[in-house]
Design a protein around this motif. Structure first.
Motif, PDB file in Angstrom:
ATOM      1  N   TYR A   1       1.264  -0.710   0.064  1.00 14.15           N
ATOM      2  CA  TYR A   1      -0.447  -0.192  -0.380  1.00 14.15           C
ATOM      3  C   TYR A   1       0.948   1.313   0.459  1.00 14.15           C
ATOM      4  O   TYR A   1       0.648   2.091   0.264  1.00 14.15           O
ATOM      5  CB  TYR A   1      -1.116  -0.274   0.911  1.00 14.15           C
ATOM      6  CG  TYR A   1      -2.470  -0.826   1.019  1.00 14.15           C
ATOM      7  CD1 TYR A   1      -1.904  -1.917  -0.088  1.00 14.15           C
ATOM      8  CD2 TYR A   1      -2.383  -1.943   2.479  1.00 14.15           C
ATOM      9  CE1 TYR A   1      -3.289  -3.051   0.049  1.00 14.15           C
ATOM     10  CE2 TYR A   1      -2.696  -2.899   2.489  1.00 14.15           C
ATOM     11  CZ  TYR A   1      -3.722  -3.715   1.127  1.00 14.15           C
ATOM     12  OH  TYR A   1      -4.328  -4.213   0.790  1.00 14.15           O
TER      13      TYR A   1
ATOM     14  N   HIS B   1       6.425  -7.967 -12.619  1.00  8.44           N
ATOM     15  CA  HIS B   1       5.984  -7.704 -14.688  1.00  8.44           C
ATOM     16  C   HIS B   1       7.134  -6.619 -14.787  1.00  8.44           C
ATOM     17  O   HIS B   1       7.115  -6.283 -16.071  1.00  8.44           O
ATOM     18  CB  HIS B   1       4.356  -6.916 -13.940  1.00  8.44           C
ATOM     19  CG  HIS B   1       3.618  -8.263 -13.754  1.00  8.44           C
ATOM     20  ND1 HIS B   1       3.528  -9.818 -14.480  1.00  8.44           N
ATOM     21  CD2 HIS B   1       2.870  -8.200 -12.811  1.00  8.44           C
ATOM     22  CE1 HIS B   1       2.459  -9.803 -13.718  1.00  8.44           C
ATOM     23  NE2 HIS B   1       2.212  -9.033 -12.235  1.00  8.44           N
TER      24      HIS B   1
ATOM     25  N   GLU C   1       6.981  -1.647  -8.074  1.00  7.68           N
ATOM     26  CA  GLU C   1       6.583  -3.089  -8.851  1.00  7.68           C
ATOM     27  C   GLU C   1       7.591  -4.105  -8.394  1.00  7.68           C
ATOM     28  O   GLU C   1       6.725  -4.945  -7.575  1.00  7.68           O
ATOM     29  CB  GLU C   1       7.050  -3.275 -10.609  1.00  7.68           C
ATOM     30  CG  GLU C   1       6.388  -3.969 -11.222  1.00  7.68           C
ATOM     31  CD  GLU C   1       4.598  -3.814 -11.369  1.00  7.68           C
ATOM     32  OE1 GLU C   1       4.615  -2.890 -11.019  1.00  7.68           O
ATOM     33  OE2 GLU C   1       3.908  -5.161 -11.287  1.00  7.68           O
TER      34      GLU C   1
ATOM     35  N   TRP D   1       5.813  -4.432  -4.697  1.00  7.91           N
ATOM     36  CA  TRP D   1       4.843  -4.899  -4.586  1.00  7.91           C
ATOM     37  C   TRP D   1       4.136  -6.207  -5.292  1.00  7.91           C
ATOM     38  O   TRP D   1       3.582  -6.937  -4.503  1.00  7.91           O
ATOM     39  CB  TRP D   1       3.635  -4.420  -6.082  1.00  7.91           C
ATOM     40  CG  TRP D   1       2.403  -4.965  -6.067  1.00  7.91           C
ATOM     41  CD1 TRP D   1       1.279  -4.711  -5.963  1.00  7.91           C
ATOM     42  CD2 TRP D   1       1.786  -6.579  -6.826  1.00  7.91           C
ATOM     43  NE1 TRP D   1       0.402  -5.298  -5.931  1.00  7.91           N
ATOM     44  CE2 TRP D   1       0.539  -6.450  -6.715  1.00  7.91           C
ATOM     45  CE3 TRP D   1       2.495  -6.254  -8.144  1.00  7.91           C
ATOM     46  CZ2 TRP D   1      -0.307  -7.091  -7.541  1.00  7.91           C
ATOM     47  CZ3 TRP D   1       2.489  -7.280  -8.453  1.00  7.91           C
ATOM     48  CH2 TRP D   1       0.744  -8.150  -8.119  1.00  7.91           C
TER      49      TRP D   1
ATOM     50  N   ASP E   1      -3.121 -11.910 -13.899  1.00  2.88           N
ATOM     51  CA  ASP E   1      -1.968 -11.345 -13.312  1.00  2.88           C
ATOM     52  C   ASP E   1      -1.329 -12.950 -13.161  1.00  2.88           C
ATOM     53  O   ASP E   1      -1.894 -12.874 -11.937  1.00  2.88           O
ATOM     54  CB  ASP E   1      -2.295 -10.715 -11.990  1.00  2.88           C
ATOM     55  CG  ASP E   1      -1.137 -10.049 -11.120  1.00  2.88           C
ATOM     56  OD1 ASP E   1      -0.804  -9.308 -11.032  1.00  2.88           O
ATOM     57  OD2 ASP E   1       0.257 -11.025 -11.627  1.00  2.88           O
TER      58      ASP E   1
ATOM     59  N   LEU F   1       2.479 -11.840 -20.060  1.00  6.31           N
ATOM     60  CA  LEU F   1       1.767 -12.778 -19.158  1.00  6.31           C
ATOM     61  C   LEU F   1       0.593 -11.892 -18.471  1.00  6.31           C
ATOM     62  O   LEU F   1      -0.360 -12.284 -17.532  1.00  6.31           O
ATOM     63  CB  LEU F   1       2.816 -12.771 -18.470  1.00  6.31           C
ATOM     64  CG  LEU F   1       4.038 -13.635 -18.704  1.00  6.31           C
ATOM     65  CD1 LEU F   1       5.322 -14.219 -17.506  1.00  6.31           C
ATOM     66  CD2 LEU F   1       3.150 -15.202 -18.510  1.00  6.31           C
ATOM     67  N   SER F   2       0.378 -10.533 -18.634  1.00  2.00           N
ATOM     68  CA  SER F   2      -0.928 -10.078 -17.584  1.00  2.00           C
ATOM     69  C   SER F   2      -1.358  -8.910 -18.417  1.00  2.00           C
ATOM     70  O   SER F   2      -0.014  -8.228 -19.167  1.00  2.00           O
ATOM     71  CB  SER F   2       0.129  -9.561 -16.438  1.00  2.00           C
ATOM     72  OG  SER F   2       0.663  -8.538 -16.360  1.00  2.00           O
TER      73      SER F   2
END
Lengths: 212, 10
Positions: free
Chosen positions: A48, A111, A117, A120, A177, B1-2
């Protein structure tokens, strides 16, 4: 938002409220793993970080604030207010064996190789194993209070419902995802033996007592 | 992939 995700969030909310009620009513944190709560606090803090930078909805912001606030309050209860009832001998899971591999994996499989990222991704991977110290503690003490069982059932159900949410979103919105789904599957699998015990025992009014 | 998306989940 869909019904699966809403039920998942409500189940997560219920788990946190059940835990706080157990601590507040019994004025004891017996059987609760402080290490798991610390891992959850790390998960929420890492996930968050965008709390103040990206606004999704009032609901999203309120839930994030509630989750972060309650997890730190839980840690305060365990390590300060009800410290005398904290069973540190049985809460002996080596969390560094979780944090290091998860941290490394977040660097390797993500990702996008960008700080936010990766952080996360770290929070997603960490959440999938954050309950292990708690399950380990129950296996060491050999039993769990019924209220703690309800807490774990609600907590395990939340991510199982999220799996349904991702299936729904894949077909309804083309949302997918892989990282969140794989981590969510691992997380839910970790609860399976507990779900089995819960459904065969707690639902019949018995306590959960693992063969010590 | 996403699919690129805003992180709208908790």
């Amino acid at each position: 938002m869909n019904i699966f995700r809403l039920c998942g969030d409500m189940s997560h909310l219920a788990a946190i409220i059940i835990l706080l009620l157990k601590m507040w009513k019994t004025r004891s944190v017996a059987g609760i793993s402080g290490k798991s709560q610390i891992l959850f606090a790390t998960v929420f803090t890492a996930r968050y970080l965008d709390l103040f930078t990206s606004f999704i909805s009032i609901y999203n912001t309120c839930m994030k604030v509630f989750f972060i606030g309650t997890v730190y309050f839980t840690i305060y209860l365990i390590y300060m207010k009800f410290k005398a009832t904290y069973d540190s001998n049985h809460d002996s899971f080596r969390v560094e064996f979780l944090i290091v591999p998860v941290g490394g994996l977040a660097f390797l499989v993500n990702h996008e190789f960008a700080p936010l990222e990766i952080i996360w991704t770290f929070s997603i991977y960490l959440e999938s194993v954050a309950i292990l110290p708690q399950l380990f503690m129950i296996s060491k003490t050999g039993e769990a209070e019924t209220i703690t069982s309800h807490y774990l059932f609600a907590l395990g159900s939340y991510r199982a419902l999220y799996l349904c949410n991702w299936i729904y979103r894949y077909y309804a919105e083309g949302f997918f995802d892989l990282i969140a789904v794989v981590a969510g599957v691992v997380q839910t699998i970790l609860y399976c033996d507990f779900f089995y015990l819960y459904i065969t025992k707690v639902m019949k009014g018995k306590k959960i007592s693992l063969p010590a | 992939l996403s699919v690129a998306y805003k992180k709208d989940e908790l």
